[in-house]
Enzyme design. Structure first.
Site, PDB file in Angstrom:
ATOM      1  N   ARG A  51       9.293  32.029  18.707  1.00  0.00           N
ATOM      2  CA  ARG A  51       9.193  32.638  17.530  1.00  0.00           C
ATOM      3  C   ARG A  51       9.321  34.241  17.683  1.00  0.00           C
ATOM      4  O   ARG A  51       9.041  34.712  18.675  1.00  0.00           O
ATOM      5  CB  ARG A  51       8.006  32.113  16.693  1.00  0.00           C
ATOM      6  CG  ARG A  51       6.675  31.868  17.528  1.00  0.00           C
ATOM      7  CD  ARG A  51       5.773  32.973  17.924  1.00  0.00           C
ATOM      8  NE  ARG A  51       5.496  33.907  16.963  1.00  0.00           N
ATOM      9  CZ  ARG A  51       5.541  35.042  17.319  1.00  0.00           C
ATOM     10  NH1 ARG A  51       5.465  35.652  18.845  1.00  0.00           N
ATOM     11  NH2 ARG A  51       5.420  36.237  16.471  1.00  0.00           N
ATOM     12  N   GLY A  52       9.103  34.909  16.464  1.00  0.00           N
ATOM     13  CA  GLY A  52       9.444  36.312  16.698  1.00  0.00           C
ATOM     14  C   GLY A  52      11.180  36.843  16.316  1.00  0.00           C
ATOM     15  O   GLY A  52      11.641  35.978  17.104  1.00  0.00           O
ATOM     16  N   ALA A  53      11.210  37.515  15.499  1.00  0.00           N
ATOM     17  CA  ALA A  53      12.726  37.454  14.983  1.00  0.00           C
ATOM     18  C   ALA A  53      13.712  37.780  16.193  1.00  0.00           C
ATOM     19  O   ALA A  53      14.636  37.037  16.386  1.00  0.00           O
ATOM     20  CB  ALA A  53      12.810  38.872  14.062  1.00  0.00           C
ATOM     21  N   ARG A  94      15.597  28.319  10.699  1.00  0.00           N
ATOM     22  CA  ARG A  94      14.410  29.170   9.864  1.00  0.00           C
ATOM     23  C   ARG A  94      15.321  30.131   9.113  1.00  0.00           C
ATOM     24  O   ARG A  94      16.227  30.689   9.664  1.00  0.00           O
ATOM     25  CB  ARG A  94      13.788  29.880  10.819  1.00  0.00           C
ATOM     26  CG  ARG A  94      12.695  29.296  11.585  1.00  0.00           C
ATOM     27  CD  ARG A  94      11.502  29.825  12.104  1.00  0.00           C
ATOM     28  NE  ARG A  94      10.576  30.287  11.603  1.00  0.00           N
ATOM     29  CZ  ARG A  94       9.519  31.169  11.704  1.00  0.00           C
ATOM     30  NH1 ARG A  94       9.508  31.832  12.895  1.00  0.00           N
ATOM     31  NH2 ARG A  94       8.633  31.339  11.037  1.00  0.00           N
ATOM     32  N   GLN A 202      -1.052  33.870  15.109  1.00  0.00           N
ATOM     33  CA  GLN A 202      -0.050  34.624  16.087  1.00  0.00           C
ATOM     34  C   GLN A 202      -0.962  35.772  16.668  1.00  0.00           C
ATOM     35  O   GLN A 202      -0.907  36.167  17.883  1.00  0.00           O
ATOM     36  CB  GLN A 202       1.197  34.931  15.469  1.00  0.00           C
ATOM     37  CG  GLN A 202       2.026  34.067  15.244  1.00  0.00           C
ATOM     38  CD  GLN A 202       1.896  33.431  13.721  1.00  0.00           C
ATOM     39  OE1 GLN A 202       1.081  33.697  12.945  1.00  0.00           O
ATOM     40  NE2 GLN A 202       3.224  33.028  13.320  1.00  0.00           N
ATOM     41  N   ASP A 243      10.922  40.881  10.106  1.00  0.00           N
ATOM     42  CA  ASP A 243      11.912  39.682  10.334  1.00  0.00           C
ATOM     43  C   ASP A 243      13.195  40.115   9.710  1.00  0.00           C
ATOM     44  O   ASP A 243      14.364  39.701  10.080  1.00  0.00           O
ATOM     45  CB  ASP A 243      11.393  38.448   9.773  1.00  0.00           C
ATOM     46  CG  ASP A 243      10.561  37.917  10.781  1.00  0.00           C
ATOM     47  OD1 ASP A 243       9.264  38.414  10.775  1.00  0.00           O
ATOM     48  OD2 ASP A 243      10.677  37.169  11.379  1.00  0.00           O
ATOM     49  N   ASN A 253       7.965  40.801   6.768  1.00  0.00           N
ATOM     50  CA  ASN A 253       7.106  40.424   7.727  1.00  0.00           C
ATOM     51  C   ASN A 253       6.286  39.291   7.674  1.00  0.00           C
ATOM     52  O   ASN A 253       6.174  38.729   6.325  1.00  0.00           O
ATOM     53  CB  ASN A 253       6.546  41.688   8.638  1.00  0.00           C
ATOM     54  CG  ASN A 253       6.124  41.563  10.170  1.00  0.00           C
ATOM     55  OD1 ASN A 253       6.787  40.826  10.746  1.00  0.00           O
ATOM     56  ND2 ASN A 253       5.010  41.896  10.116  1.00  0.00           N
ATOM     57  N   LYS A 254       5.495  38.967   8.794  1.00  0.00           N
ATOM     58  CA  LYS A 254       4.513  37.768   8.531  1.00  0.00           C
ATOM     59  C   LYS A 254       3.639  38.088   7.129  1.00  0.00           C
ATOM     60  O   LYS A 254       3.132  39.243   6.902  1.00  0.00           O
ATOM     61  CB  LYS A 254       3.658  37.821   9.892  1.00  0.00           C
ATOM     62  CG  LYS A 254       2.567  36.838   9.747  1.00  0.00           C
ATOM     63  CD  LYS A 254       3.107  35.345   9.439  1.00  0.00           C
ATOM     64  CE  LYS A 254       4.288  35.084  10.523  1.00  0.00           C
ATOM     65  NZ  LYS A 254       4.881  33.699  10.121  1.00  0.00           N
TER      66      LYS A 254
HETATM   67  O1  MRU Z   1       6.382  33.273  11.790  1.00  0.00           O
HETATM   68  P1  MRU Z   1       6.592  34.160  13.090  1.00  0.00           P
HETATM   69  O2  MRU Z   1       5.724  33.914  14.271  1.00  0.00           O
HETATM   70  O3  MRU Z   1       8.023  33.866  13.757  1.00  0.00           O
HETATM   71  O4  MRU Z   1       6.747  35.457  12.524  1.00  0.00           O
HETATM   72  C1  MRU Z   1       6.900  36.412  13.400  1.00  0.00           C
HETATM   73  C2  MRU Z   1       6.792  38.042  12.463  1.00  0.00           C
HETATM   74  O5  MRU Z   1       6.601  38.022  11.432  1.00  0.00           O
HETATM   75  C3  MRU Z   1       6.860  39.155  13.397  1.00  0.00           C
HETATM   76  O6  MRU Z   1       6.194  40.138  13.208  1.00  0.00           O
HETATM   77  C4  MRU Z   1       8.522  39.573  13.338  1.00  0.00           C
HETATM   78  O7  MRU Z   1       9.338  38.519  13.697  1.00  0.00           O
HETATM   79  C5  MRU Z   1       8.657  40.603  14.359  1.00  0.00           C
HETATM   80  S1  MRU Z   1       8.700  40.268  15.930  1.00  0.00           S
HETATM   81  C6  MRU Z   1       9.443  41.571  16.889  1.00  0.00           C
END
Ligand code: MRU
Length: 352
Positions: A51-53, A94, A202, A243, A253-254
């Site tokens: 996970r994470g963009a 996603r 996270q 994201d 973002n999250k």
């Molecule tokens: O749902 P996730 O854990 O994939 O969400 C991740 C985030 O919101 C991060 O802040 C974002 O993807 C940037 S990662 C460098």
């Protein structure tokens, strides 16, 4: 820049599997997974094992190479027809992180640029492209670290939300890259506050873990404690990831990031979004058009609890992301430098 030993996302040395660390098990268990089947790679992205963009994008790029390797076709057009089906399948894992679609598009463009060559040569080019995107991600995060590090001064409190760290990218992270770079430059005596980041934790499970592994002074707080921490004057800087960033600078973002941005504005604390340009979606005029993923109610009602903590049958609101309006953002740190409003002009000046 960071001594973090875990390889978040990679191709196996034999070139036959996607290798990831299962992030659903961290920090208690460090388990590496070898995934070969498309449905397992889709599932790993959907369930947040990776996970994470940026990390999602690289996982999908490697996944596309592995898919392409298995295609049996008589000619290039037949190959591309199957390629398109497999691409659409991975893209459905996603909806919010644009890096997923960006990486898949890069892979498709690579395949198309090899029209006329023998199919094994096209597949070899796809492998090289996936590895090139992976290397590029490392370089972009390092550059974000270089541009952002001067913002971190001795004695500061830096707050971050979710995990935009090494575990969310190939290495270094985006929001964590300035932190790791500042540490490397010898900046002393700063503390990083990690929001735990309900409902999937996270911040608690991943950011606190990787910062501590890297010797960063780390303090964990529940999401609802950030206001009081800021009120006490203990936060001088906020660094978060993204994201998807619309061309006007609105940043998804999250979930919970918007609340942090509003608090930062209230207390006059600089709020920076850190992201590679692969996260900027110039086709998206503003944040209103960004699809926000809705996730399973059980993540809120029972996951992480020893027993269920909400009444059976309760309706649940569980968006995975929110959009922070560009007016709340002090600057957007990319590999090219720090963009300031008006963001569209700054992005265009970088050739986006
Ligand atoms: O749902 P996730 O854990 O994939 O969400 C991740 C985030 O919101 C991060 O802040 C974002 O993807 C940037 S990662 C460098």
């Amino acid at each position: 820049m960071s001594d973090f030993a875990i390889n978040t996302v990679d191709l196996s040395p034999e070139g036959d599997a996607l290798c990831i660390v299962d992030q659903t098990l961290l920090p208690g268990t460090v388990k590496m997974l070898r995934l070969t089947a498309q449905k397992d790679i889709w599932q790993a992205i959907y369930t947040l094992q990776v996970r994470g963009a940026p990390a999602i994008g690289i996982a999908a790029a490697i996944g596309m190479y592995l898919a392409a390797k298995e295609i049996v076709a008589d000619d290039f057009d037949g190959f591309m027809a199957q390629f398109a089906e497999k691409k659409a399948y991975l893209a459905s894992a996603r909806p919010t992180a644009v890096n997923l679609f960006w990486a898949l598009d890069q892979m498709e463009a690579c395949a198309l640029s090899h029209r006329g060559e023998a199919l094994p040569a096209v597949v070899a080019a796809l492998r090289a492209e996936a590895m090139c995107l992976r290397e590029e991600d490392i370089a972009m995060c390092k550059a974000i670290g270089r541009h952002g590090a001067p913002l971190i001064q001795p004695g500061m409190g830096v707050l971050t939300h979710c995990n935009a760290g090494a575990l969310a990218t190939v290495a270094y992270g985006t929001a964590t890259a300035p932190i790791y770079r500042a540490k490397e430059l010898g900046v002393q005596n700063f503390t990083v506050y990690c929001d735990e980041t309900r409902p999937l934790l996270q911040g608690a499970r991943l950011t606190a873990f990787e910062l501590m592994q890297n010797g960063v002074d780390t303090c964990l707080l529940c999401d609802n404690m950030a206001a009081s921490l800021m009120q006490q004057g203990r936060v001088q800087l906020v660094l978060v990831g993204a994201d998807r960033i619309a061309r006007n600078g609105d940043a998804a973002n999250k979930i919970g990031t918007l609340g942090v941005a509003i608090l930062a504005a209230h207390y006059g604390i600089p709020f920076y979004v850190c992201a590679p340009t692969s996260t900027i979606d110039m086709a998206m005029a503003d944040g209103g058009g960004i699809e926000i993923e809705q996730r399973a109610p059980a993540e809120v009602t029972e996951m992480w609890y020893q027993k269920r903590m909400a009444p059976e049958g309760v309706r649940v609101y569980n968006p995975a992301f929110d959009v922070t309006g560009h007016g709340l953002i002090t600057g957007i740190i990319t590999q090219h430098g720090i963009a300031k409003a008006p963001y569209e002009a700054a992005f265009r000046a970088w050739g986006l």
